[in-house]
Design a protein around this motif. Sequence first.
Motif, short mmCIF file in Angstrom:
data_model
loop_
_atom_site.label_atom_id
_atom_site.label_comp_id
_atom_site.label_asym_id
_atom_site.label_seq_id
_atom_site.Cartn_x
_atom_site.Cartn_y
_atom_site.Cartn_z
N VAL A 94 0.86 -0.98 0.07
CA VAL A 94 -0.02 0.17 0.06
C VAL A 94 0.96 1.23 0.02
O VAL A 94 1.90 1.23 0.61
CB VAL A 94 -0.91 -0.14 1.11
N PRO A 102 -3.84 5.47 3.71
CA PRO A 102 -3.82 4.73 2.31
C PRO A 102 -4.24 5.85 1.30
O PRO A 102 -5.36 6.41 1.42
CB PRO A 102 -4.85 3.51 2.66
N HIS A 105 -2.60 2.09 -4.60
CA HIS A 105 -1.60 0.85 -4.69
C HIS A 105 -1.32 0.56 -6.03
O HIS A 105 -2.12 0.11 -6.89
CB HIS A 105 -2.88 -0.47 -4.17
#
Length: 187
Positions: A94, A102, A105
């Motif tokens: 991540v 986050p 990705h």
Amino acid sequence: MQSPAIFSAKHTQPQAGFTLIELVVVIIVLGILAVIAAPKFLNLSEDAQVAQVKNTGGAFKSGINLARSVWAVKVGSGPAENLPVYGESDDAHVDFNANGWPAQHYFTDTEASPQLDNVEDCISVWQIIFQNDEPTVSDAAKADETDYKATYNSPAACTYQYSDNMNLSISYDSNNGSVVVDSDPSS
């Protein structure tokens, strides 16, 4: 004058079928039951959709918090790229923004400070958090048949609308990690 035996035989014959009045009464009673019960049954599917979105939102929030915990232990401050959160494979890494949430990705080493800044980032965060193909997500601008439709909201936030009821949604703000479930089907 008639004999008593014939007279009593006429009145003891069993009745065949229903009278018109009996049929009308049954139809009226069934109609009343339908009017009362139908809204309750119709709400069941809407209630199931609300429950689905609430459950998905809770799972998403848990995944975001888990990723944040890994970032806090392994990095502690600032952005991080390709941080192994869900395992060592490239599919489990991540990218975190400067706030430690986050942001995307992608397995590349080209972004010094990853940011959530487009719908593809929204989709990638969803997919890495859920780590499988369920529930599915796609760009809201596309006609794909997926469970949720992603849109990007500036700055650094996403909305995932439930495809079966576009009034139900999950919002994620990567600035502060908040996940909000809008489960009011009439909004």
